[in-house]
Each structure stands twice: as C-alpha cells, then as structure tokens.
Design an enzyme around this catalytic site. Structure first.
Site, PDB file in Angstrom:
ATOM      1  N   ASP A 149       0.067  -8.963   1.733  1.00 37.39           N
ATOM      2  CA  ASP A 149      -0.918  -8.038   1.164  1.00 37.39           C
ATOM      3  C   ASP A 149      -1.945  -8.831   0.349  1.00 37.39           C
ATOM      4  O   ASP A 149      -1.592  -9.788  -0.344  1.00 37.39           O
ATOM      5  CB  ASP A 149      -0.225  -6.990   0.256  1.00 37.39           C
ATOM      6  CG  ASP A 149      -1.021  -5.690   0.180  1.00 37.39           C
ATOM      7  OD1 ASP A 149      -0.475  -4.619   0.523  1.00 37.39           O
ATOM      8  OD2 ASP A 149      -2.215  -5.754  -0.193  1.00 37.39           O
ATOM      9  N   SER A 192      -4.548   6.944  13.531  1.00 39.15           N
ATOM     10  CA  SER A 192      -4.840   8.129  12.723  1.00 39.15           C
ATOM     11  C   SER A 192      -5.292   9.287  13.592  1.00 39.15           C
ATOM     12  O   SER A 192      -5.938   9.088  14.626  1.00 39.15           O
ATOM     13  CB  SER A 192      -5.951   7.780  11.721  1.00 39.15           C
ATOM     14  OG  SER A 192      -6.440   8.947  11.090  1.00 39.15           O
ATOM     15  N   TYR A 251     -14.876   4.403   9.974  1.00 36.09           N
ATOM     16  CA  TYR A 251     -13.421   4.244   9.826  1.00 36.09           C
ATOM     17  C   TYR A 251     -12.719   4.773  11.072  1.00 36.09           C
ATOM     18  O   TYR A 251     -11.916   4.080  11.693  1.00 36.09           O
ATOM     19  CB  TYR A 251     -12.909   4.978   8.577  1.00 36.09           C
ATOM     20  CG  TYR A 251     -11.429   5.211   8.642  1.00 36.09           C
ATOM     21  CD1 TYR A 251     -10.910   6.468   8.965  1.00 36.09           C
ATOM     22  CD2 TYR A 251     -10.537   4.168   8.459  1.00 36.09           C
ATOM     23  CE1 TYR A 251      -9.565   6.668   9.079  1.00 36.09           C
ATOM     24  CE2 TYR A 251      -9.176   4.358   8.565  1.00 36.09           C
ATOM     25  CZ  TYR A 251      -8.695   5.631   8.882  1.00 36.09           C
ATOM     26  OH  TYR A 251      -7.345   5.815   9.013  1.00 36.09           O
ATOM     27  N   GLY A 255       0.829  -1.217   0.000  1.00 34.60           N
ATOM     28  CA  GLY A 255       0.000   0.000   0.000  1.00 34.60           C
ATOM     29  C   GLY A 255       0.860   1.263   0.000  1.00 34.60           C
ATOM     30  O   GLY A 255       2.092   1.188  -0.048  1.00 34.60           O
ATOM     31  N   ASN A 300      -8.878  12.019  -1.353  1.00 34.10           N
ATOM     32  CA  ASN A 300      -7.917  12.886  -0.673  1.00 34.10           C
ATOM     33  C   ASN A 300      -7.470  14.050  -1.565  1.00 34.10           C
ATOM     34  O   ASN A 300      -7.423  13.952  -2.793  1.00 34.10           O
ATOM     35  CB  ASN A 300      -6.696  12.074  -0.220  1.00 34.10           C
ATOM     36  CG  ASN A 300      -7.051  11.070   0.885  1.00 34.10           C
ATOM     37  OD1 ASN A 300      -6.554   9.972   0.901  1.00 34.10           O
ATOM     38  ND2 ASN A 300      -7.935  11.453   1.793  1.00 34.10           N
ATOM     39  N   LEU A 301      -7.106  15.142  -0.899  1.00 27.33           N
ATOM     40  CA  LEU A 301      -6.821  16.406  -1.585  1.00 27.33           C
ATOM     41  C   LEU A 301      -5.676  16.324  -2.580  1.00 27.33           C
ATOM     42  O   LEU A 301      -5.827  16.674  -3.758  1.00 27.33           O
ATOM     43  CB  LEU A 301      -6.514  17.500  -0.551  1.00 27.33           C
ATOM     44  CG  LEU A 301      -6.121  18.869  -1.130  1.00 27.33           C
ATOM     45  CD1 LEU A 301      -7.284  19.478  -1.924  1.00 27.33           C
ATOM     46  CD2 LEU A 301      -5.675  19.826  -0.030  1.00 27.33           C
ATOM     47  N   PHE A 331      -1.050  12.007  10.609  1.00 31.82           N
ATOM     48  CA  PHE A 331      -1.852  13.128  10.150  1.00 31.82           C
ATOM     49  C   PHE A 331      -2.085  12.896   8.661  1.00 31.82           C
ATOM     50  O   PHE A 331      -2.498  11.765   8.306  1.00 31.82           O
ATOM     51  CB  PHE A 331      -1.173  14.441  10.597  1.00 31.82           C
ATOM     52  CG  PHE A 331      -1.460  14.633  12.069  1.00 31.82           C
ATOM     53  CD1 PHE A 331      -0.867  13.810  13.018  1.00 31.82           C
ATOM     54  CD2 PHE A 331      -2.395  15.557  12.496  1.00 31.82           C
ATOM     55  CE1 PHE A 331      -1.174  13.924  14.373  1.00 31.82           C
ATOM     56  CE2 PHE A 331      -2.709  15.687  13.849  1.00 31.82           C
ATOM     57  CZ  PHE A 331      -2.108  14.869  14.782  1.00 31.82           C
ATOM     58  N   ASN A 332      -1.854  13.854   7.783  1.00 31.10           N
ATOM     59  CA  ASN A 332      -2.229  13.599   6.380  1.00 31.10           C
ATOM     60  C   ASN A 332      -1.021  13.247   5.512  1.00 31.10           C
ATOM     61  O   ASN A 332      -0.276  14.146   5.145  1.00 31.10           O
ATOM     62  CB  ASN A 332      -2.970  14.809   5.825  1.00 31.10           C
ATOM     63  CG  ASN A 332      -4.352  14.916   6.425  1.00 31.10           C
ATOM     64  OD1 ASN A 332      -4.514  14.945   7.640  1.00 31.10           O
ATOM     65  ND2 ASN A 332      -5.372  14.943   5.570  1.00 31.10           N
ATOM     66  N   ILE A 356       1.538   3.821   2.318  1.00 27.92           N
ATOM     67  CA  ILE A 356       2.492   4.038   3.410  1.00 27.92           C
ATOM     68  C   ILE A 356       3.341   2.780   3.623  1.00 27.92           C
ATOM     69  O   ILE A 356       4.550   2.863   3.854  1.00 27.92           O
ATOM     70  CB  ILE A 356       1.739   4.445   4.706  1.00 27.92           C
ATOM     71  CG1 ILE A 356       0.859   5.654   4.424  1.00 27.92           C
ATOM     72  CG2 ILE A 356       2.730   4.749   5.829  1.00 27.92           C
ATOM     73  CD1 ILE A 356      -0.158   5.980   5.471  1.00 27.92           C
ATOM     74  N   GLY A 374     -18.802  15.573   7.179  1.00 27.36           N
ATOM     75  CA  GLY A 374     -17.843  14.784   7.974  1.00 27.36           C
ATOM     76  C   GLY A 374     -16.498  15.464   8.142  1.00 27.36           C
ATOM     77  O   GLY A 374     -15.685  15.030   8.964  1.00 27.36           O
ATOM     78  N   LYS A 387     -10.429   2.859  14.314  1.00 24.75           N
ATOM     79  CA  LYS A 387      -9.099   3.228  14.821  1.00 24.75           C
ATOM     80  C   LYS A 387      -9.162   3.422  16.339  1.00 24.75           C
ATOM     81  O   LYS A 387      -8.281   2.997  17.077  1.00 24.75           O
ATOM     82  CB  LYS A 387      -8.587   4.498  14.144  1.00 24.75           C
ATOM     83  CG  LYS A 387      -8.186   4.304  12.688  1.00 24.75           C
ATOM     84  CD  LYS A 387      -7.084   3.264  12.513  1.00 24.75           C
ATOM     85  CE  LYS A 387      -6.708   3.054  11.070  1.00 24.75           C
ATOM     86  NZ  LYS A 387      -5.742   1.950  10.887  1.00 24.75           N
TER      87      LYS A 387
HETATM   88  C1  WQD Z   1      -8.095  17.230   3.315  1.00 23.69           C
HETATM   89  C2  WQD Z   1      -8.805  18.561   3.122  1.00 23.69           C
HETATM   90  C3  WQD Z   1     -11.089  18.361   2.452  1.00 23.69           C
HETATM   91  C4  WQD Z   1     -10.461  16.782  -1.543  1.00 23.69           C
HETATM   92  C5  WQD Z   1      -8.625  11.669   5.517  1.00 23.69           C
HETATM   93  C6  WQD Z   1      -8.893  10.676   6.591  1.00 23.69           C
HETATM   94  C7  WQD Z   1      -7.661  10.482   7.422  1.00 23.69           C
HETATM   95  C8  WQD Z   1      -6.536  10.080   6.526  1.00 23.69           C
HETATM   96  C9  WQD Z   1      -6.327  11.134   5.430  1.00 23.69           C
HETATM   97  C10 WQD Z   1      -6.467   7.704   6.636  1.00 23.69           C
HETATM   98  C11 WQD Z   1     -10.221  18.537   3.680  1.00 23.69           C
HETATM   99  C12 WQD Z   1     -10.266  19.077   1.380  1.00 23.69           C
HETATM  100  C13 WQD Z   1     -10.246  17.251  -0.256  1.00 23.69           C
HETATM  101  C14 WQD Z   1     -10.987  17.673  -2.538  1.00 23.69           C
HETATM  102  C15 WQD Z   1     -11.023  19.426  -0.916  1.00 23.69           C
HETATM  103  N1  WQD Z   1      -6.781   8.805   5.967  1.00 23.69           N
HETATM  104  N2  WQD Z   1     -10.514  18.557   0.026  1.00 23.69           N
HETATM  105  N3  WQD Z   1     -11.236  18.968  -2.189  1.00 23.69           N
HETATM  106  O1  WQD Z   1     -10.253  14.195   5.198  1.00 23.69           O
HETATM  107  O2  WQD Z   1      -8.254  15.350   6.297  1.00 23.69           O
HETATM  108  O3  WQD Z   1      -8.298  12.883   6.129  1.00 23.69           O
HETATM  109  O4  WQD Z   1      -7.567  11.245   4.714  1.00 23.69           O
HETATM  110  O5  WQD Z   1      -5.941   7.571   7.683  1.00 23.69           O
HETATM  111  O6  WQD Z   1      -7.934   9.485   8.367  1.00 23.69           O
HETATM  112  O7  WQD Z   1      -9.889  11.210   7.425  1.00 23.69           O
HETATM  113  O8  WQD Z   1      -7.964  14.229   4.091  1.00 23.69           O
HETATM  114  O9  WQD Z   1      -7.207  14.744   1.818  1.00 23.69           O
HETATM  115  O10 WQD Z   1      -9.592  13.909   2.142  1.00 23.69           O
HETATM  116  O11 WQD Z   1      -8.982  16.227   2.841  1.00 23.69           O
HETATM  117  O12 WQD Z   1     -11.268  20.604  -0.626  1.00 23.69           O
HETATM  118  O13 WQD Z   1     -11.213  17.296  -3.723  1.00 23.69           O
HETATM  119  O14 WQD Z   1      -8.934  18.817   1.720  1.00 23.69           O
HETATM  120  O15 WQD Z   1     -12.352  18.994   2.584  1.00 23.69           O
HETATM  121  O16 WQD Z   1     -10.496  19.811   4.238  1.00 23.69           O
HETATM  122  P1  WQD Z   1      -8.792  14.248   5.472  1.00 23.69           P
HETATM  123  P2  WQD Z   1      -8.439  14.721   2.648  1.00 23.69           P
END
Ligand code: WQD
Length: 340
Positions: free
Chosen positions: A32, A126, A151, A11, A201-202, A180-181, A13, A299, A155
């Site tokens: 895996d 997490s 999820y 995966g 994810n962003l 964190f992220n 990480i 969320g 954790k």
């Molecule tokens: C980050 C910010 C979105 C996509 C999640 C899990 C966490 C971990 C990481 C596993 C937020 C914003 C996102 C987009 C946006 N995973 N965003 N437009 O939600 O902080 O964490 O992923 O462990 O446990 O909860 O990460 O990257 O989804 O979002 O504006 O197209 O980017 O709203 O504010 P998140 P994320």
C-alpha cells in the site's frame, strides 16, 4: 501457509479482506502507498487477527519495487488487486491521474505475476461498468453502458485488458468482482471506512451527520422514477464483500485446469432508496438525522441492484449480513473514530 498479495490492503475493502484471508488460513502480504489509507490500519489488523501483518509501503506501478516484493516473499500464491483511485467526482477533475494509476497498476501487476508464475488474480471491478441499466436486476450479461466518469471507464478498460490478456494465452487466471455499494465496518470497531475530507458516499456522510461532524444530510434528488423518488442502490456489508474475495481465491484453486477469466456481480441482490437508508439508520442508531431534500447530483444513475444467481451457483457465495447490522457496524465505527 499460502501467501496472498493484497494490493491496497490498508484500504477500506482491502483491510477487511485481509482479516477474512487470515480467518481462512491464508497469509496476506499487503502492498500500500497509503495515498488513500492510514498506516494505523496495519496495527489494528494485528489487533483483530492477533497475527503479525506484513506490509510493504510502495506503489505497484513501480515495477522494480513490485519485483523486489515478489523476490523477498519468494512464493506468492495469488494476488488480490484493490489498489486504485475510486472517487467518481475526482476522476472527472483529474482524468489523467485516474487513467495512469488505475490502468498502469494492473498491467504492471499482471506482467510481474507472469514473471514469477503467480497464477491467480482477483480484480476489484465495480457495478459502475453497467451505467444506468435498462433492465433490473443486472446480471453479468447485462450490456455495459458508456461509463458516467473516467473512474468508471478505467474499470471498463481494465476488464477489457483482462479479457484480451486471457485470449492472448496469458498464464494468470482472473476473476473480476463487480462490487455494488460497500458499507459497514468490522464488528470490532477497529477498521472501517476512512473517507478523506468530505465523504462523497452516502453511509459515511450519514454517520458523520449523526456524529455532528456534518450539519445535515442532503438527499440528492427526490424526483426520480422510484417509489419514493430517491435513488436506489444495492448496499453490501464490507465483510460479506471481503468474503467474496476469499471464495474467489478458492474458486480459482479448484478450477485450475487452464487459465480462465470470469466476472461475478457481488451485491446483496436487493435495492434500497436513499430515504429508506435514512429511515433504517435512524431506527438502528435512534438518532434523528437533519435531512435536506436537494437537487440531483450530476452523474448519478437512478437505480441499480444485482442479480446474484451466478455468484451463488458457481462460487457458492451469498451475502449474509443484514442492512440493519451493516448500518449498526458503520455507526459503531463512526462513534469510535469520533472519540479519538
Ligand atoms: C449512493 C446514493 C447518491 C451522498 C459510488 C461509485 C461506485 C462505488 C460506490 C467505488 C446516490 C446518494 C450520496 C449524499 C445522497 N465506488 N447520496 N447524499 O454513487 O452509488 O457509487 O460509490 O467503486 O463505483 O460510483 O455511491 O454512496 O456516493 O451514493 O443523497 O450525501 O446516495 O445520490 O443516489 P454511488 P454513493
């Protein structure tokens, strides 16, 4: 060489941690089931490390399979447990799948480790366990809030299982790393984040937009109580995060008088907003992103970032790689996979 079992080692990480384990002189053994990763990662790991990488395809909930791996490998020294489902939105849709997979896999792994006297475990937790903290930055003592998703609850439940296990006199020492992220990719461009379908994810959404795969990036909410109105997160390079796992193994080796359970925040210790991430990416990539300022995403919490005092003082680990380098690595990886 000491063998380290890496569950979910193909995966995002897990694969980066395999590279850092080899660099540190350990011998990683991957398990895996490729439910959220690709077998091609194994050959890319061999290219990066220039070493054969052992990988068993299977599910660690399958106890006979897991016992067979321990029997065949003989002397597994420690384990790092990544194998879990981690999509927040999917966990709301399919909670039972998440509770069964994420919790069962930990309990089976711990029982088999006990049976084979494998004494050290690093667990992938997490920052989600904090929910929306009242005070920032969060320390490990910051009270956990009710998780926003199944999820996040898995954790929290897994951390409680580990706490109760050690209190009961369990023989395996455990460190939980609260990520964190994670963002970025290995500098070789051979491994990185491989989201299946539309990225939640962003950063992968940003890089896919820059690569023309996505039409635009929607910023989920600009009316939060933050300086520019968009959400703030603590983005950590996946290689820094990988090295935190190596430091955790070394810490467990050094502090082996009696079984322990410790929790560490693993972040950079600084928060960046979504709009700051967009600007930083445009600067490093020289690509103008088509951005739409949209509504909030259900969320989402408003802001969170880590206090990393404990992990720096006790484990001697600190993030080293800058945000710009993380975004550069993510973009290089995206360009590589877009070429294929
Ligand atoms: C980050 C910010 C979105 C996509 C999640 C899990 C966490 C971990 C990481 C596993 C937020 C914003 C996102 C987009 C946006 N995973 N965003 N437009 O939600 O902080 O964490 O992923 O462990 O446990 O909860 O990460 O990257 O989804 O979002 O504006 O197209 O980017 O709203 O504010 P998140 P994320």
């Amino acid at each position: 060489m000491k063998k380290i079992l890496v569950t979910g080692g193909a995966g995002f990480i897990g694969s980066h941690t395999v590279v850092e384990l080899v660099n540190e002189g350990f011998h990683p053994i991957i398990i895996d089931n490729f439910s959220n990763s690709d077998p091609s990662v194994i050959s890319n790991l061999e290219k990066i490390t220039q070493k054969p990488i052992v990988c068993y395809e299977g599910d660690i909930q399958d106890r006979p399979f897991l016992e067979k791996v321990f029997e065949m490998e003989g002397d597994i020294y420690a384990a790092i447990h990544f194998a879990a489902f981690k999509a927040v939105g999917e966990s709301v849709q399919f909670p039972l799948k998440y509770y069964r997979n994420n919790i069962e896999s930990l309990t089976v792994l711990l029982e088999v480790m006990e049976h084979f006297s494998c004494k050290y475990l690093v667990f992938s937790s997490s920052c989600t366990v904090y929910g929306q903290p009242e005070k920032l930055p969060v320390t490990e003592e910051t009270p956990r809030q009710p998780a926003e998703s199944p999820y996040g609850k898995t954790k929290q439940i897994c951390e409680d299982i580990l706490e109760d296990y050690i209190k009961s006199g369990g023989g395996v020492s455990v460190i939980s790393l609260r990520y964190f992220n994670p963002i970025g990719a290995h500098s070789s461009g051979l491994i990185g984040e491989l989201p299946i379908g539309v990225p939640a994810n962003l950063v992968p959404f940003i890089t896919q937009t820059a690569a023309g795969i996505r039409e635009k990036l929607t910023v989920f909410g600009t009316d939060y109580q933050t300086p520019d109105g968009s959400c703030i997160r603590d983005y950590i390079h996946v290689v820094d995060l990988a090295n935190a796992h190596v430091s955790a193994i070394n810490y467990l080796e050094k502090n082996n008088e009696s079984p322990l359970y410790k929790i560490f925040n693993v972040g950079v210790g600084k928060g960046y907003s979504v709009l700051e991430m967009v600007n930083a990416f445009e600067t490093v990539s020289k690509v103008k992103l088509p951005v739409f300022l949209g509504d909030r995403r259900a969320g989402d919490i408003e802001q969170i970032f880590a206090d990393t005092t404990k992990v720096e003082n006790e484990m001697g680990w600190k993030a080293k790689i800058s945000l710009n380098d993380a975004l550069k690595d993510a973009w290089k990886w995206q360009q590589n996979i877009s070429k294929k």
